[in-house]
Design an enzyme around this catalytic site. Structure first.
Site, short mmCIF file in Angstrom:
data_model
loop_
_atom_site.label_atom_id
_atom_site.label_comp_id
_atom_site.label_asym_id
_atom_site.label_seq_id
_atom_site.Cartn_x
_atom_site.Cartn_y
_atom_site.Cartn_z
N MET A 83 -140.54 -5.66 -28.44
CA MET A 83 -139.98 -7.12 -27.96
C MET A 83 -138.63 -6.70 -27.78
O MET A 83 -137.89 -6.49 -28.43
CB MET A 83 -139.78 -7.65 -29.54
N ASP A 84 -138.05 -7.34 -26.69
CA ASP A 84 -136.94 -7.37 -26.18
C ASP A 84 -136.79 -8.81 -26.75
O ASP A 84 -137.11 -10.18 -25.91
CB ASP A 84 -136.68 -7.27 -24.42
N VAL A 85 -135.34 -9.31 -26.86
CA VAL A 85 -135.39 -10.28 -27.96
C VAL A 85 -133.92 -10.77 -27.96
O VAL A 85 -132.77 -9.61 -27.83
CB VAL A 85 -135.53 -10.23 -29.47
#
Lengths: 254, 377, 204
Positions: A129-131
């Protein structure tokens, strides 16, 4: 006794290794094969290699490169970048890779996770997950396509969803901290850690072994991943592959 | 077909086709050393005071800057020892400069890290565009010449000079030294790596990618323009004091947990493959003869020991097999293709365009001005 | 000669690379004929139990393997799911296992864990060998390997346990029953410790 995993993360763009800052400004780092070879000789716990162009350019994974990289690894390798189908996942695994990381596909085609886990086992299905926080917002949100496309999804809820769908590991990647080497985003980590019971890996922001030690002290068994830390040295960010020695690692666990 | 002959003093032999021997069987390399190098090589007090003088000047010039000189560092014994010397004994504030051509061995990377960390120095790395390097190296393999390490060597110098010029650094320190390099590789074995005309001709004929990011320099640029117009000087501190290889290795191991290499230049995997296997196998040129001969004439190795070591190949069969495969993989070709280049006819630098005439003229000028001792032939 | 059973699951390439570097000949077996003359067999495995058993049976090698291992006593090393397949059954699936060792495969009971532990068991952990005269020779002081699994092997006979590992309590990480060996971890991905173990297997 199970040890926390310390994981170098390499980014590939245009066949070369790069390092980004907040998912932007890529600095050329060199040849992936030699870097992987050096990491292997340094006895790293595990290695992550992500092709950051593949999704944006809608490309197939570079199987020849994957095979060559896998041949150099006497430790588990996780490969990701543009993976969208079960067939691709099976192909990658068959080339000698332990885990496949899925990012945008987990969002736009979540059933892929279940289908893949059935074939290769959930231990080989990793969701990244790129957050980051949107401007003027205090809430974390998942982005895709190199941090450009907003999805409206919150990491905590999404992590729980992918756990239920069959992922075996979740990687939380802080876009805001990427390349800054100012420390992990521990708020983000805590939120996700408390929400799921899968193994978790943290990426984005590690600036020193002290940051890794702090992460391990707080969460115990966790994956501490880093890009810049293991690839750069000093104030000029000179490219030099490095990794803690066995003695330094023992210190990190204590 | 001339007979095989080996020098009675060192271990250079007729694999250097231009070698000549005197009535005692002593080769011209030894005689050049005795006659031209030794008398002008001062490692005693006079050498040291000359070094101290130059060092003072460097310190003054670099007073208000972040660093006063740059050291070209490969991780090998010479540049590693030099880095220690520069900081600890000469009191300089060097920037450690490393060029990554894509072939760093783990040991080299580790050694650089140890030195930089323990000496508290700053490091700057220039990474050569791998796709261009790969293409250029492949072009050299295809050309059939013996000096296929030119792409790496050329890039090292070009990059360092480029950096010095850009950041207005006047002083470059290198680990080049007479102690272990007074006898040089014959031109026939290793042609001038700075000859940009040769490099470009081979690239034009066999390369497939334009040289956009790859740094190209030229002999005129770095022997005339940079030193005389830009005032960028190259200093070889190891020539001003006694430099005994064994002692240097011992010190580095003790102080920095430095790891030695089995042979000179083995800090680069490519050079290890090239000097340890490719060059001897394809051309019959064994660079160990040159290296050991330097150590022999400087009394750091006995001729008997050298002959003993030369009996075995530099790399054992298993290593050769592994490295052959790794080199092929890295260059993006099959083992069969690489073997094809091995089996292809041998060419020399004369088969391609070159600036050799400039080098010969230049060497004469340098020698007559006393600016260079010995030198390649 | 090590024969790698290639039924489509497991990192065959990694085993092959290691044995190549050790100069030990390796054969890649994809059908029953390739198993003729097998002297030592490695059965790798990754993924779900039923899927692995199905793939193995579909490969056509199952019967020949039974012959070699059970009838002829050919040494075999099962790795990860490959080891689990050698049991009689697994909680993970409905199909029968190969039954080469009297054992079952169970899932780690997260509810029984005293501290918050995650599944799969993922990372570097220690194997504590009960004897070091076969697979674990040279690994007396330090035997760490990479683990990646959610189910574990439960042999019926205590004496079949070759090594234990602690993951919120001890469990069997390696077994031996005559010519049948199994390791839950991945020696092909465990740096020098794995290489040593694979070398030991070849030299038995």
């Amino acid at each position: 006794m199970l040890r926390p995993r310390i994981i170098p993360c390499l980014l590939i763009k245009n066949n070369g290794l790069v390092k980004t800052v907040q998912f932007d400004k890529s600095k050329y780092v060199g040849d992936p094969l030699n870097a992987v070879r050096i990491f292997n000789e340094k006895g790293v716990d595990e290695l992550m290699v992500i092709d950051i162009d593949a999704t944006v350019h809608n490309r197939e994974p570079d199987y020849r490169l994957i095979k060559n990289l896998a041949a150099e690894c006497r430790m588990p390798l996780c490969y990701g970048g543009g993976v969208k189908t079960v067939e691709q996942i099976q192909n990658i695994i068959s080339l000698g890779v332990e885990k496949v990381s899925i990012s945008s596909a987990a969002i736009y085609d979540p059933e892929l996770l279940t289908a893949a886990a059935e074939k290769v086992g959930n231990q080989s299905v990793v969701v990244v997950m790129d957050v980051k926080k949107k401007k003027f917002s205090s809430k974390y949100e998942i982005f895709t396509h190199n941090g450009v496309k907003s999805t409206g999804l919150r990491p905590v809820e999404f992590a729980q969803k992918v756990e239920a769908l069959g992922a075996g590991e979740v990687v939380v990647n802080s876009i805001d901290r990427d390349g800054l080497m100012t420390g992990y985003d521990l708020d983000l980590v805590t939120q996700v850690r408390d929400a799921i019971s899968l193994p978790m890996t943290v990426l984005g922001g590690a600036g020193s072994l002290q940051d890794i030690k702090q992460l391990i002290n707080k969460y115990g068994i966790i994956g501490a991943a880093a890009g810049s830390l293991f690839v750069f040295k000093g104030v000029y960010k000179a490219v030099l592959i490095n990794y803690p020695s066995p003695a330094e690692k023992d210190n990190l666990y204590s | 077909m001339s007979e095989y002959q080996i020098c009675t003093n060192c271990v250079m032999d007729t694999t250097d086709s231009k070698i000549t021997f005197d009535e005692n069987g002593i080769c011209d390399h030894c005689r050049t050393f005795e006659r031209d190098v030794l008398p002008h090589w001062h490692t005693d007090k006079s050498g040291r005071s000359e070094l101290d003088r130059v060092v003072e000047k460097i310190k003054k010039e670099g007073e208000r800057k972040d660093f006063d000189c740059i050291i070209g560092m490969s991780g090998g014994i010479d540049s590693s020892y030099l880095t220690y010397l520069a900081k600890e004994e000469l009191g300089l504030r060097p920037l450690v400069f490393h060029v990554d051509a894509g072939w760093n061995s783990q040991v080299a990377v580790n050694n650089i890290e140890m030195l930089v960390d323990k000496l508290g120095l700053d490091l700057y790395t220039e990474v050569i565009d791998w796709e261009e390097m790969r293409d250029l190296q492949l072009a050299f393999f295809k050309s059939g010449v013996s000096h296929i390490d030119t792409p790496q060597d050329h890039a090292f110098f070009a990059t360092m000079y480029k950096f010095a010029e850009k950041h207005k650094v006047k002083n470059i320190l290198t680990g080049a030294n007479l102690s272990t390099e007074c006898i040089r590789n014959p031109l026939e074995w290793m042609y001038y790596q700075s000859d940009s005309i040769q490099l470009r001709d081979i690239h034009r004929q066999f390369g497939s990618k334009p040289l956009t990011n790859y740094p190209v320099t030229s002999i005129l640029r770095h022997k005339v323009y940079l030193p005389y117009i830009k005032g960028i000087k190259v200093l070889r501190p190891l020539n001003y004091m006694p430099y005994v290889k064994e002692d240097a290795i011992k010190l580095l191991i003790e102080k920095f947990s430095w790891q030695p290499y089995p042979q000179k230049h083995f800090e680069s995997r490519f050079t290890r493959f090239y000097e340890g296997y490719w060059l001897p196998k394809k051309f019959g040129y064994d660079t160990r003869k040159v290296q050991y001969s330097s150590l022999i004439v400087t009394n750091q190795m006995s001729r008997t020991e050298a002959l003993e070591k030369l009996k075995e190949p530099a790399l054992d069969e298993d290593t050769v097999k592994q490295e052959f495969e790794y080199v092929a993989t890295k260059l993006g070709i099959t083992i069969k293709e690489l073997q094809g280049y091995m089996d292809a006819p041998n060419k020399t630098y004369k088969d391609y365009k070159s600036q050799e005439s400039i080098y010969s003229a230049g060497a004469k000028v340098m020698k007559s001005l006393g600016l260079e001792l010995g030198g390649k032939r | 000669m090590i024969t790698l059973v290639n039924y489509g699951l497991g990192n065959i390439q990694a085993f092959a690379n290691i044995y190549k570097r050790l100069n030990i000949p390796v054969r890649n077996a994809t059908n029953a004929d390739d198993l003729i003359d097998a002297e030592k067999i490695i059965l790798p495995g990754v993924g779900a139990f039923d899927w692995a058993m199905t793939r193995l049976c579909e490969s056509g090698m199952r019967e020949r393997l039974d012959e070699l291992v059970v009838d002829k006593g050919c040494p075999v090393l099962g790795v990860c799911v490959g080891m689990q397949m050698m049991a009689k059954s697994s909680d993970e699936g409905v199909l029968d296992g190969l039954g080469w060792i009297d054992a079952e495969v169970k899932k780690f009971d997260e509810a029984a864990f005293t501290q918050k532990t995650h599944l799969p068991h993922m990372g570097w952990n220690d194997a504590m060998p009960r004897t070091t005269d076969c697979l674990f020779r040279g690994l007396e002081d330090d035997a760490r390997f990479y683990f990646l699994h959610s189910y574990y092997f439960v042999p019926s006979r205590e004496r079949d346990v070759l090594a234990d590992t602690d993951y919120n309590g001890p469990y069997t990480s390696s077994v031996r029953y005559g010519n049948v060996f199994g390791v839950q971890f991945h020696p092909e991905k465990s740096h020098q410790w794995g290489i040593q173990l694979l070398k030991n297997f070849a030299e038995l």
